[in-house]
Design a protein around this motif. Sequence first.
Motif, PDB file in Angstrom:
ATOM      1  N   ARG A  27       0.858  -1.316  -0.138  1.00 11.92           N
ATOM      2  CA  ARG A  27       0.125  -0.095  -0.041  1.00 11.92           C
ATOM      3  C   ARG A  27       0.969   1.315   0.021  1.00 11.92           C
ATOM      4  NH1 ARG A  27      -3.052  -2.796   4.020  1.00 11.92           N
ATOM      5  NH2 ARG A  27      -2.157  -1.062   5.639  1.00 11.92           N
ATOM      6  N   LEU A  28       2.006   1.185   0.851  1.00 16.32           N
ATOM      7  CA  LEU A  28       2.817   2.529   0.636  1.00 16.32           C
ATOM      8  C   LEU A  28       3.630   2.611  -0.551  1.00 16.32           C
ATOM      9  CD1 LEU A  28       4.424   2.073   4.338  1.00 16.32           C
ATOM     10  CD2 LEU A  28       2.710   3.813   3.652  1.00 16.32           C
ATOM     11  N   THR A  29       3.977   1.618  -1.047  1.00 18.29           N
ATOM     12  CA  THR A  29       4.605   1.834  -2.583  1.00 18.29           C
ATOM     13  C   THR A  29       3.380   2.202  -3.652  1.00 18.29           C
ATOM     14  OG1 THR A  29       5.987  -0.105  -1.964  1.00 18.29           O
ATOM     15  CG2 THR A  29       5.586   0.210  -4.550  1.00 18.29           C
ATOM     16  N   SER A  30       2.253   1.822  -3.389  1.00 19.63           N
ATOM     17  CA  SER A  30       1.192   2.298  -4.312  1.00 19.63           C
ATOM     18  C   SER A  30       1.095   3.682  -3.976  1.00 19.63           C
ATOM     19  CB  SER A  30      -0.109   1.632  -4.242  1.00 19.63           C
ATOM     20  OG  SER A  30      -1.058   2.011  -4.728  1.00 19.63           O
ATOM     21  N   LEU A  31       0.790   3.959  -2.623  1.00 22.01           N
ATOM     22  CA  LEU A  31       0.628   5.668  -2.529  1.00 22.01           C
ATOM     23  C   LEU A  31       1.739   6.434  -2.831  1.00 22.01           C
ATOM     24  CD1 LEU A  31      -0.926   7.686  -0.734  1.00 22.01           C
ATOM     25  CD2 LEU A  31       0.238   6.996   1.322  1.00 22.01           C
ATOM     26  N   GLU A  32       3.094   5.886  -2.683  1.00 22.02           N
ATOM     27  CA  GLU A  32       4.236   6.802  -3.231  1.00 22.02           C
ATOM     28  C   GLU A  32       4.132   7.033  -4.616  1.00 22.02           C
ATOM     29  OE1 GLU A  32       9.043   6.760  -3.045  1.00 22.02           O
ATOM     30  OE2 GLU A  32       7.994   4.978  -2.292  1.00 22.02           O
ATOM     31  N   ASN A  33       3.962   6.029  -5.520  1.00 21.90           N
ATOM     32  CA  ASN A  33       3.873   6.118  -6.999  1.00 21.90           C
ATOM     33  C   ASN A  33       2.854   6.747  -7.335  1.00 21.90           C
ATOM     34  OD1 ASN A  33       5.950   3.931  -7.100  1.00 21.90           O
ATOM     35  ND2 ASN A  33       4.648   2.239  -7.296  1.00 21.90           N
ATOM     36  N   ARG A  34       1.494   6.727  -6.777  1.00 22.34           N
ATOM     37  CA  ARG A  34       0.462   7.717  -6.885  1.00 22.34           C
ATOM     38  C   ARG A  34       0.781   9.247  -6.828  1.00 22.34           C
ATOM     39  NH1 ARG A  34      -3.883   6.585  -3.305  1.00 22.34           N
ATOM     40  NH2 ARG A  34      -3.649   8.827  -2.452  1.00 22.34           N
ATOM     41  N   LEU A  35       1.382   9.439  -5.594  1.00 21.61           N
ATOM     42  CA  LEU A  35       1.716  10.620  -5.211  1.00 21.61           C
ATOM     43  C   LEU A  35       2.821  11.371  -6.246  1.00 21.61           C
ATOM     44  CD1 LEU A  35       1.754  10.599  -1.295  1.00 21.61           C
ATOM     45  CD2 LEU A  35       0.090  11.735  -2.737  1.00 21.61           C
ATOM     46  N   ARG A  36       3.759  10.681  -6.480  1.00 22.88           N
ATOM     47  CA  ARG A  36       4.894  11.193  -7.441  1.00 22.88           C
ATOM     48  C   ARG A  36       4.329  11.443  -8.676  1.00 22.88           C
ATOM     49  NH1 ARG A  36      10.041  10.200  -6.125  1.00 22.88           N
ATOM     50  NH2 ARG A  36      10.529   8.954  -4.216  1.00 22.88           N
ATOM     51  N   ALA A  37       3.121  10.541  -9.309  1.00 24.96           N
ATOM     52  CA  ALA A  37       2.719  10.847 -10.350  1.00 24.96           C
ATOM     53  C   ALA A  37       1.968  12.104 -10.342  1.00 24.96           C
ATOM     54  CB  ALA A  37       1.587   9.641 -10.991  1.00 24.96           C
ATOM     55  N   GLN A  38       1.233  12.182  -9.310  1.00 29.20           N
ATOM     56  CA  GLN A  38       0.373  13.625  -9.158  1.00 29.20           C
ATOM     57  C   GLN A  38       1.322  14.722  -9.020  1.00 29.20           C
ATOM     58  OE1 GLN A  38      -1.911  12.763  -5.508  1.00 29.20           O
ATOM     59  NE2 GLN A  38      -3.687  12.116  -6.470  1.00 29.20           N
ATOM     60  N   PHE A  39       2.345  14.695  -8.144  1.00 30.24           N
ATOM     61  CA  PHE A  39       3.309  15.771  -8.238  1.00 30.24           C
ATOM     62  C   PHE A  39       3.892  16.041  -9.622  1.00 30.24           C
ATOM     63  CE2 PHE A  39       7.515  17.550  -7.673  1.00 30.24           C
ATOM     64  CZ  PHE A  39       7.270  18.626  -7.100  1.00 30.24           C
ATOM     65  N   SER A  40       4.269  14.928 -10.434  1.00 26.79           N
ATOM     66  CA  SER A  40       4.994  15.436 -11.909  1.00 26.79           C
ATOM     67  C   SER A  40       3.718  16.021 -12.685  1.00 26.79           C
ATOM     68  CB  SER A  40       5.226  14.076 -12.385  1.00 26.79           C
ATOM     69  OG  SER A  40       6.168  13.507 -11.579  1.00 26.79           O
ATOM     70  N   ALA A  41       2.414  15.569 -12.550  1.00 23.78           N
ATOM     71  CA  ALA A  41       1.478  16.066 -13.365  1.00 23.78           C
ATOM     72  C   ALA A  41       1.208  17.694 -12.867  1.00 23.78           C
ATOM     73  CB  ALA A  41       0.135  15.523 -13.318  1.00 23.78           C
ATOM     74  N   MET A  42       1.470  17.957 -11.595  1.00 24.63           N
ATOM     75  CA  MET A  42       1.175  19.264 -11.039  1.00 24.63           C
ATOM     76  C   MET A  42       2.357  20.202 -11.534  1.00 24.63           C
ATOM     77  SD  MET A  42       1.418  20.839  -7.290  1.00 24.63           S
ATOM     78  CE  MET A  42       3.139  20.480  -7.327  1.00 24.63           C
ATOM     79  N   ASP A  43       3.472  19.575 -11.350  1.00 30.40           N
ATOM     80  CA  ASP A  43       4.561  20.413 -11.741  1.00 30.40           C
ATOM     81  C   ASP A  43       4.576  20.933 -13.084  1.00 30.40           C
ATOM     82  OD1 ASP A  43       7.232  21.374 -10.846  1.00 30.40           O
ATOM     83  OD2 ASP A  43       8.358  19.888 -12.217  1.00 30.40           O
ATOM     84  N   ALA A  44       4.052  19.714 -14.050  1.00 23.50           N
ATOM     85  CA  ALA A  44       4.114  19.965 -15.371  1.00 23.50           C
ATOM     86  C   ALA A  44       3.084  21.267 -15.787  1.00 23.50           C
ATOM     87  CB  ALA A  44       3.566  18.980 -16.243  1.00 23.50           C
ATOM     88  N   LEU A  45       1.993  21.157 -15.192  1.00 22.43           N
ATOM     89  CA  LEU A  45       0.959  22.108 -15.080  1.00 22.43           C
ATOM     90  C   LEU A  45       1.251  23.644 -14.635  1.00 22.43           C
ATOM     91  CD1 LEU A  45      -2.003  22.667 -15.839  1.00 22.43           C
ATOM     92  CD2 LEU A  45      -2.657  22.145 -13.487  1.00 22.43           C
TER      93      LEU A  45
END
Length: 72
Positions: A27-45
Amino acid sequence: GSIDARTSGIETSLGRIEDRRDALDRRLTSLENRLRAQFSAMDALVAQLTATSDFLADQLANLPGSRFLNDN
């Protein structure tokens, strides 16, 4: 008798704890991956919005008779 039963109970408990630990790790690995993806998308935006802001500021500054951002 009773020592074997306690040993077996403790081993069963340890097995359940290990299973829960593995599930938590997943679950922690999944959460980390999701948060990293969200951060990358936010950073690009944010980068895109910054570029748009810069473009619009330049366009407004270059309008005839405009003093926007150009108080020289």
